[in-house]
Design a protein around this motif. Structure first.
Motif, short mmCIF file in Angstrom:
data_model
loop_
_atom_site.label_atom_id
_atom_site.label_comp_id
_atom_site.label_asym_id
_atom_site.label_seq_id
_atom_site.Cartn_x
_atom_site.Cartn_y
_atom_site.Cartn_z
N ARG A 162 18.62 36.05 57.34
CA ARG A 162 19.45 35.25 58.24
C ARG A 162 18.76 35.05 59.59
O ARG A 162 19.28 34.33 60.44
CB ARG A 162 20.78 35.97 58.46
N THR A 163 17.65 35.69 59.82
CA THR A 163 16.99 35.58 61.12
C THR A 163 16.14 34.32 61.21
O THR A 163 15.95 33.61 60.23
CB THR A 163 16.07 36.78 61.38
N PHE A 164 15.64 34.06 62.40
CA PHE A 164 14.64 33.03 62.64
C PHE A 164 13.27 33.72 62.77
O PHE A 164 13.21 34.88 63.19
CB PHE A 164 14.90 32.32 63.97
N CYS A 166 11.42 33.08 65.06
CA CYS A 166 11.44 33.30 66.50
C CYS A 166 11.99 34.69 66.85
O CYS A 166 11.45 35.39 67.71
CB CYS A 166 12.34 32.24 67.11
N ALA A 167 13.07 35.06 66.19
CA ALA A 167 13.69 36.35 66.47
C ALA A 167 12.83 37.49 65.91
O ALA A 167 12.63 38.51 66.57
CB ALA A 167 15.09 36.41 65.87
N ARG A 170 10.00 37.99 68.37
CA ARG A 170 10.38 38.73 69.58
C ARG A 170 10.63 40.20 69.25
O ARG A 170 10.33 41.08 70.05
CB ARG A 170 11.61 38.10 70.22
N ALA A 171 11.19 40.44 68.05
CA ALA A 171 11.44 41.83 67.67
C ALA A 171 10.13 42.59 67.51
O ALA A 171 10.09 43.81 67.61
CB ALA A 171 12.27 41.91 66.39
N GLU A 173 7.80 42.02 69.53
CA GLU A 173 7.36 42.02 70.93
C GLU A 173 6.10 41.16 71.13
O GLU A 173 5.22 41.48 71.94
CB GLU A 173 7.16 43.45 71.45
N ASN A 174 6.05 40.04 70.38
CA ASN A 174 4.95 39.10 70.59
C ASN A 174 5.23 38.23 71.80
O ASN A 174 6.38 37.98 72.13
CB ASN A 174 4.80 38.18 69.38
N VAL A 188 11.11 28.35 66.08
CA VAL A 188 12.48 28.12 66.56
C VAL A 188 13.34 27.41 65.53
O VAL A 188 14.54 27.25 65.72
CB VAL A 188 12.51 27.32 67.89
N GLU A 213 19.17 29.09 58.65
CA GLU A 213 20.55 28.84 58.24
C GLU A 213 21.22 27.73 59.05
O GLU A 213 21.89 26.87 58.51
CB GLU A 213 21.31 30.15 58.45
N GLU A 214 21.03 27.76 60.34
CA GLU A 214 21.60 26.72 61.19
C GLU A 214 20.60 26.41 62.29
O GLU A 214 20.20 27.29 63.03
CB GLU A 214 22.91 27.22 61.83
N THR A 215 20.17 25.16 62.37
CA THR A 215 19.11 24.83 63.32
C THR A 215 19.57 23.73 64.27
O THR A 215 20.53 23.03 64.00
CB THR A 215 17.85 24.36 62.60
N ASN A 216 18.84 23.60 65.37
CA ASN A 216 19.14 22.56 66.36
C ASN A 216 17.89 21.68 66.51
O ASN A 216 17.07 21.89 67.39
CB ASN A 216 19.51 23.24 67.68
N ALA A 220 15.05 21.23 69.56
CA ALA A 220 13.66 21.62 69.26
C ALA A 220 12.72 20.45 69.52
O ALA A 220 11.65 20.62 70.12
CB ALA A 220 13.56 22.11 67.82
N ARG B 38 4.37 45.01 77.90
CA ARG B 38 5.12 45.91 77.02
C ARG B 38 5.03 47.35 77.53
O ARG B 38 4.09 47.70 78.23
CB ARG B 38 4.51 45.90 75.61
N ILE B 56 8.66 42.58 77.35
CA ILE B 56 9.32 41.67 76.41
C ILE B 56 10.54 42.37 75.81
O ILE B 56 11.65 41.86 75.88
CB ILE B 56 8.34 41.23 75.30
N LEU B 57 10.34 43.54 75.23
CA LEU B 57 11.47 44.30 74.69
C LEU B 57 11.84 45.42 75.66
O LEU B 57 10.97 46.01 76.29
CB LEU B 57 11.13 44.90 73.32
N PRO B 66 14.34 47.74 65.22
CA PRO B 66 14.84 46.54 64.53
C PRO B 66 15.22 46.79 63.07
O PRO B 66 16.16 46.20 62.57
CB PRO B 66 13.69 45.55 64.62
N LEU B 224 19.09 26.76 70.64
CA LEU B 224 18.39 26.62 69.36
C LEU B 224 18.97 27.55 68.31
O LEU B 224 18.66 27.43 67.13
CB LEU B 224 16.91 26.94 69.54
N CYS B 226 18.22 30.59 67.91
CA CYS B 226 17.17 31.45 67.34
C CYS B 226 17.46 32.93 67.55
O CYS B 226 16.93 33.78 66.85
CB CYS B 226 15.80 31.10 67.92
N ILE B 231 17.80 39.55 70.81
CA ILE B 231 16.73 40.49 70.42
C ILE B 231 16.20 41.22 71.66
O ILE B 231 15.96 42.42 71.63
CB ILE B 231 15.55 39.72 69.75
N TRP B 258 18.86 44.84 62.99
CA TRP B 258 19.48 44.15 64.11
C TRP B 258 20.23 42.91 63.61
O TRP B 258 19.67 42.10 62.86
CB TRP B 258 18.43 43.72 65.14
N TYR B 263 23.92 33.93 65.42
CA TYR B 263 23.81 33.41 64.06
C TYR B 263 25.18 33.15 63.46
O TYR B 263 26.11 33.92 63.67
CB TYR B 263 23.06 34.40 63.15
N ARG B 279 29.01 26.83 67.58
CA ARG B 279 28.13 27.52 68.51
C ARG B 279 28.85 27.79 69.85
O ARG B 279 28.57 28.78 70.51
CB ARG B 279 26.85 26.73 68.71
#
Lengths: 258, 337
Positions: A162-164, A166-167, A170-171, A173-174, A188, A213-216, A220, B38, B56-57, B66, B224, B226, B231, B258, B263, B279
């Protein structure tokens, strides 16, 4: 535990998805304990389609009459038909030139007026048969393939991520390739579950897992274009794996000043 | 040394750090090779860059990863909890907002029956806070949680170096061997961003967002979906549980992963019904959690004003104006006849 009868077939594609399955070397012995791969031409030749299957995983897109015949045959014989990889799910790379007429493509590739017969515009499996489950990605994640087989033994289908991307990114930590490096990264819009494999290696997301699942899309597109990417560049990249973009492209071609 | 304050002169900062590193596992805020900021292990002789504004985190990455294996199942032994034996880890250079966020997470995970996966990790962390200068994304001065910025040791930046405040027994144990660098003082600590916490009360924020519905819709249109904001949020702790069977069906592993209120699946229940399909509803929900608090912590704002949600949003969205406008609208409504 009941042994599962499995068929693995490839239509028009690069066979990378089947290769990814064969590449699960550590898990293959365990896989073979619970499943019989009774039709898998890429791994073992000379085995004909016979009887019924618990699951058929079909890689590649539909683009020939032979492929269509095989797909329908597998559909009839199988309890679960799985679109195996991006081309089977959406057309993927095989469909990126679907906006150009076949005759013209043929001239570009083969020259002159030669038009090899038999083929048609690459299409996802779901355009011809009922598909029960998608294993997305180009190629799919090994974990997704194994999760499908583990579920098959347990009698369930996996829950799609269910994630992107993008998420996921970030998880991990990029840093953001789009916002911080100004690159055309499709994270995204793209369904996660790959643990942001490409962006973590500094390669912008290609969107191979399909849209989330659901995008914009509107937002984007606005962000991509504010980052200086032309409509052509966006739809060229987006069109590789998002069928939604192929439509967008036609819209853009109408309005693009160039 | 607990509850005492010391001066650490600038020239002693480096030997102080090196002596501190000698005590064992330590993470510091740093700019990594790819340009990302970080908390990470210092390389040989590397000093913490205490001028960096935000990683970032946040620290939740240490406390609530996560994807966390929580149970393993086998046919012979049934479900068995996964046990954690985390080694001691010192985090040096934590800003007041991130400390306040940990106070908030402690309330979530440790009140009542402590969370078996959070507790051992929390116990293994020692925290050295440091004062900082907010940037354009920070809102610690205006809108921030009333949670205390607690830690074991806190460093106030002063002109000549740092004022080191020892605030726990663990802090004492860490500082004792470093006393050659520390000179006790009676001077009160300077004003710092740390004091911006414990100031705000959630009562100010309106429960009804109808006065800002157009702003809410505008944000939802630009979002978006996302989930990067959630996160990176130091106080977002929603999770889902996922059980994965093994290939031979004899074993299984259960993970805590997570979840994300941005979503659609977040509020989806059996039968396909969804409590927050639109949304705008999800933004309303997020506003409520961040500014009003909910569940057992209703009335405690959870936003600590760290600015990560803004800094990490690919669409550049910012909830602050929404909160400020809602605040204004409600005080206007309260005073008008």
């Amino acid at each position: 535990m009941k042994r599962e009868r499995v068929a693995i077939a490839g239509l028009t594609g690069c066979s990378g998805c089947q290769l990814t399955l064969l590449d699960c070397e550590d898990e293959l012995p365990l896989l073979l304990k619970n499943a019989d791969f009774d039709y898998f031409p890429m791994a073992s030749s000379g085995i004909a389609l016979k009887g019924e299957y618990d699951a058929a995983l079909v890689e590649g897109c539909l683009s020939t009459q032979e492929g269509l015949k095989l797909l329908r045959n597998l559909r009839e014989k199988s309890r679960l038909l799985v679109a195996f990889g991006a081309c089977a799910v959406s057309g993927g790379v095989t469909a990126i030139r679907n906006d150009v007429p076949r005759e013209e493509l043929s001239r570009i590739v083969y020259g002159g007026d030669a038009v090899p017969g038999g083929g048609f515009e690459p299409a996802p499996l779901a355009s011809a048969v009922k598909v029960d489950f998608d294993i997305t990605g180009c190629p799919p994640e090994k974990a997704d393939i194994l999760e499908f087989f583990a579920g098959l033994s347990a009698g369930v289908l996996p829950i799609p991520a269910r994630t992107f991307v993008c998420a996921d990114c970030r998880a991990r930590e990029n840093i953001c390739l789009l916002a911080e490096k100004g690159e055309l990264c499709l994270g995204v819009l793209t369904r996660g579950g790959c643990n942001a494999r490409c962006p973590s290696m500094n390669v912008p997301c290609e969107g191979c897992r399909g849209v989330a699942e659901e995008t914009n899309f509107a937002e984007a597109m606005a962000i991509f274009s504010a980052n200086g990417f032309s409509a052509d560049r966006i739809s060229e990249k987006g069109g590789r794996f998002f069928r939604e973009f192929l439509h967008e492209k036609k819209e853009y071609q109408k309005t693009d000043p160039d | 040394m607990k509850n005492r304050r010391f001066l650490l002169v600038g020239s002693d900062f480096e030997p102080f750090c090196m002596a501190l590193y000698g005590q064992g596992g330590i993470h510091i805020p740093k700019i990594c090779a790819d340009g990302g900021v970080r908390f990470a292990h210092p390389v040989e002789g590397e000093l913490p860059d205490l001028s960096l504004i935000r990683t970032i985190l946040p620290l939740k990455k240490y406390l609530f990863p996560p994807k966390d294996k929580v149970l393993s199942y086998s046919q012979d032994n049934g479900y068995q909890p996964v046990e954690y034996n985390s080694g001691k880890l010192l985090i040096f250079g934590v800003h007041p907002c991130d400390l306040a966020a940990i106070s908030y997470l402690d309330k979530i995970f440790l009140n009542g029956e402590p969370d078996a996966f959070y507790l051992p990790r929390r116990k293994s962390l020692a925290l050295i806070g440091v004062s900082c200068m907010p940037d354009k994304y920070c809102s610690c001065g205006d809108i921030a949680s009333p949670m205390p910025a607690d830690c074991d040791i806190f460093l106030y930046k002063i002109e000549t170096g740092y004022m080191v405040s020892c605030e726990s027994d663990e802090g004492s144990a860490i500082l004792s061997p470093l006393s050659p660098f520390l000179h006790e003082t009676d001077i009160l600590p300077p004003e710092s961003t740390r004091d911006n916490f414990s100031l705000n009360s959630v009562e100010k924020f309106p429960d009804d967002l109808s006065g800002v519905s157009s702003e809410l819709q505008e944000m939802a249109r630009s979002c978006l979906g996302c989930g990067a904001c959630s996160i990176c949020c130091p106080t977002c702790y929603c999770f889902d549980l996922l059980e994965l069977p093994s290939l031979n069906g004899e074993r299984a592993e259960r993970f805590r992963i997570w979840d994300n209120c941005l979503y659609q699946s977040h509020a989806e229940v059996a039968g396909g019904y969804n409590f927050r399909k639109a949304r705008t509803e999800r933004f309303d929900y997020r506003y409520r959690h961040k500014y009003l608090g909910f569940g057992q912590l209703q009335g405690i704002m959870s936003c600590v004003g760290c600015g990560r949600c803004i800094a990490n949003c690919p669409a550049g969205l910012d909830l602050r104006p929404l909160a400020c406008k809602a605040l204004k609208e409600s005080s206007h409504a309260a005073t008008s006849p």
